[in-house]
Write a protein that holds these residues in place. Structure first.
Motif, short mmCIF file in Angstrom:
data_model
loop_
_atom_site.label_atom_id
_atom_site.label_comp_id
_atom_site.label_asym_id
_atom_site.label_seq_id
_atom_site.Cartn_x
_atom_site.Cartn_y
_atom_site.Cartn_z
N THR A 6 -8.74 61.53 -14.31
CA THR A 6 -9.10 60.21 -14.75
C THR A 6 -9.70 60.01 -16.01
OG1 THR A 6 -9.16 59.30 -12.39
CG2 THR A 6 -10.22 57.78 -14.05
N ILE A 7 -9.27 59.57 -16.98
CA ILE A 7 -9.82 58.98 -18.23
C ILE A 7 -10.64 57.91 -18.26
CG2 ILE A 7 -9.58 59.11 -20.89
CD1 ILE A 7 -6.89 60.81 -20.51
N VAL A 8 -11.85 58.16 -18.37
CA VAL A 8 -12.72 56.56 -18.53
C VAL A 8 -12.82 56.18 -19.88
CG1 VAL A 8 -14.74 55.60 -17.71
CG2 VAL A 8 -13.46 57.04 -16.20
N ILE A 9 -12.47 55.14 -20.31
CA ILE A 9 -12.74 54.59 -21.52
C ILE A 9 -13.84 53.45 -21.73
CG2 ILE A 9 -12.02 53.84 -23.40
CD1 ILE A 9 -9.29 54.98 -23.07
N PRO A 10 -14.90 53.45 -21.67
CA PRO A 10 -16.00 52.11 -21.78
C PRO A 10 -15.63 51.63 -23.08
CG PRO A 10 -17.24 54.27 -21.60
CD PRO A 10 -15.76 54.84 -22.06
N PHE A 11 -15.56 50.16 -22.90
CA PHE A 11 -15.23 49.49 -23.98
C PHE A 11 -16.10 48.31 -24.18
CE2 PHE A 11 -12.96 45.29 -24.96
CZ PHE A 11 -12.58 45.48 -26.55
N TYR A 12 -16.58 48.15 -25.49
CA TYR A 12 -17.48 46.83 -25.65
C TYR A 12 -17.27 46.71 -27.30
CZ TYR A 12 -21.49 43.92 -26.61
OH TYR A 12 -22.33 42.87 -26.68
N ASN A 13 -16.63 45.36 -27.48
CA ASN A 13 -16.52 45.01 -28.88
C ASN A 13 -15.92 45.86 -29.81
OD1 ASN A 13 -17.23 42.64 -27.45
ND2 ASN A 13 -19.29 42.21 -28.34
N ASP A 14 -15.12 46.71 -29.49
CA ASP A 14 -14.71 47.76 -30.43
C ASP A 14 -13.22 47.61 -31.06
OD1 ASP A 14 -14.28 49.93 -31.63
OD2 ASP A 14 -14.84 51.49 -30.31
N PRO A 15 -12.91 47.40 -32.44
CA PRO A 15 -11.70 47.36 -32.87
C PRO A 15 -10.72 48.42 -32.60
CG PRO A 15 -13.07 47.51 -34.74
CD PRO A 15 -13.90 47.21 -33.49
N TYR A 16 -11.44 49.64 -32.54
CA TYR A 16 -10.72 50.71 -32.32
C TYR A 16 -10.26 51.28 -31.07
CZ TYR A 16 -13.08 52.00 -36.76
OH TYR A 16 -13.66 52.28 -38.09
N VAL A 17 -10.26 50.33 -29.88
CA VAL A 17 -10.04 50.87 -28.69
C VAL A 17 -8.46 51.00 -28.36
CG1 VAL A 17 -9.97 48.31 -28.00
CG2 VAL A 17 -10.26 50.20 -26.23
N PRO A 18 -7.47 50.31 -29.22
CA PRO A 18 -6.24 50.83 -29.13
C PRO A 18 -6.00 52.34 -29.43
CG PRO A 18 -6.33 48.77 -30.42
CD PRO A 18 -7.76 49.21 -30.16
N ASN A 19 -6.58 52.83 -30.52
CA ASN A 19 -6.50 54.18 -30.83
C ASN A 19 -6.83 55.20 -29.64
OD1 ASN A 19 -5.69 54.29 -34.03
ND2 ASN A 19 -7.21 52.71 -33.53
N ALA A 20 -7.90 54.84 -28.94
CA ALA A 20 -8.39 55.43 -27.66
C ALA A 20 -7.47 55.70 -26.65
CB ALA A 20 -9.76 55.15 -27.36
N TYR A 80 -10.84 65.08 -11.55
CA TYR A 80 -11.45 65.43 -12.65
C TYR A 80 -11.83 64.04 -13.50
CZ TYR A 80 -10.25 70.37 -11.99
OH TYR A 80 -10.04 71.52 -11.73
N ILE A 81 -12.79 63.86 -14.18
CA ILE A 81 -13.15 62.87 -14.83
C ILE A 81 -13.39 63.40 -16.43
CG2 ILE A 81 -15.01 61.04 -15.59
CD1 ILE A 81 -13.82 60.71 -12.98
N ALA A 82 -12.65 62.45 -17.36
CA ALA A 82 -12.77 62.86 -18.76
C ALA A 82 -13.27 61.48 -19.41
CB ALA A 82 -11.46 63.18 -19.71
N TRP A 83 -14.36 61.56 -20.24
CA TRP A 83 -14.79 60.35 -20.97
C TRP A 83 -14.53 60.35 -22.28
CZ3 TRP A 83 -20.61 60.81 -22.41
CH2 TRP A 83 -21.13 59.54 -23.36
N LEU A 84 -13.81 59.21 -22.49
CA LEU A 84 -13.50 58.97 -24.06
C LEU A 84 -14.04 57.61 -24.58
CD1 LEU A 84 -11.53 59.65 -26.33
CD2 LEU A 84 -9.79 58.39 -25.25
N SER A 85 -14.71 57.94 -25.44
CA SER A 85 -15.25 56.54 -26.21
C SER A 85 -14.39 55.72 -26.82
CB SER A 85 -16.52 56.90 -27.22
OG SER A 85 -17.57 57.42 -26.59
N SER A 86 -14.33 54.55 -27.05
CA SER A 86 -13.29 53.49 -27.51
C SER A 86 -13.01 53.78 -28.95
CB SER A 86 -13.62 52.15 -27.17
OG SER A 86 -14.87 51.59 -27.59
N ASP A 87 -14.19 54.47 -29.63
CA ASP A 87 -13.65 54.55 -30.96
C ASP A 87 -13.22 56.12 -31.35
OD1 ASP A 87 -16.07 55.61 -30.51
OD2 ASP A 87 -17.24 54.63 -32.30
#
Length: 243
Positions: A6-20, A80-87
């Motif tokens: 599972t890739i967890v992507i936390p998102f908060y007001n980020d214009p880069y999120v589509p790339n992530a 498994y957990i993978a963390w990916l920042s939204s930017d």
């Protein structure tokens, strides 16, 4: 097919999120769940809409990155957990390489090298991670800073639960705090020396905007852990015959 990640992507007001999100969906590893956690965003949520058929999407009131990560971990189906920042972005072979590396060593947690990119996604520096000659050197580095980029980490979900997940009272240093718990519990933290993540540096990132607050929280967090870490380092040196 391999264990689910599972890739967890936390998102908060980020214009880069589509790339992530796209980098998560582009993984060559065949068994991936992408889980985006909207942490009370008031902007750019429409950028996620095109991906909804291919991802899991959770919304929650704003509580900070640690709370968003924990929400994702609690809802994750993966081993498994993978963390990916939204930017940030994963290279396509990130999970394929890292999961194989971990399973060959029966590792419960690992991190990798990474590249830096700029605001427009151009690589500005390759293989940024500090390399350590020994476990002692790795442990000692935590006495002064955090050598582990959180978005390079993959961990067994069960381990994260055993450690109590991320401390939601920590707005900025929740990752450093959790890695210290890994060390204090003498859990092997494996390093794969391949750049498998792109870490984006840009003017809006919290590292720049909240630098004084981050420093103060880091010092408070470290004060709780340093005496125990020093004790673990002394024990490790004794085991390895190092003075």
């Amino acid at each position: 097919m391999g264990d689910l990640v599972t890739i967890v992507i936390p998102f908060y007001n980020d214009p880069y999120v589509p790339n992530a999100i796209q980098s998560a969906l582009n993984q060559t590893y065949p068994n991936v769940e992408v889980l985006v956690v909207n942490d009370g965003s008031t902007a750019y949520t429409e950028l996620i809409t095109p991906y909804l058929p291919r991802i899991r999407y959770i919304s929650k009131p704003n509580g900070g990155t640690a709370s968003a990560l924990n929400e994702g971990i609690r809802h994750a189906n993966g081993r498994y957990i993978a963390w990916l920042s939204s930017d940030d972005r994963f290279y396509p072979n990130k999970l394929e390489r890292q999961i194989a590396f971990m399973q060959a060593r029966q590792a419960r947690i690992s991190y990798t090298n990474f590249d830096r990119i700029n605001a427009v996604g151009r690589v500005t520096q390759r293989s940024v991670s500090v390399r350590f000659k020994s476990a002692v050197g790795f442990y000692q580095h935590f006495l002064k800073g955090n050598p582990v980029n959180g978005c390079t980490v993959v961990a067994e979900k069960s381990l994260l639960h055993e450690l109590g997940l991320f401390d939601e009272k920590l707005l900025y240093t929740h990752d450093n705090d959790l890695w210290l718990k890994v060390l204090l519990n003498r859990i092997d933290f494996f390093f794969l020396d391949e750049p498998l993540t792109q870490y984006r540096m840009h003017g809006s990132m919290g590292t720049y905007r909240f630098k004084p607050a981050i420093r103060q929280e880091f010092l408070r967090m470290q004060a709780r852990h340093i005496p125990l870490l020093q004790k673990v380092i002394r024990a490790l040196k004794k085991e390895l015959g190092i003075r």
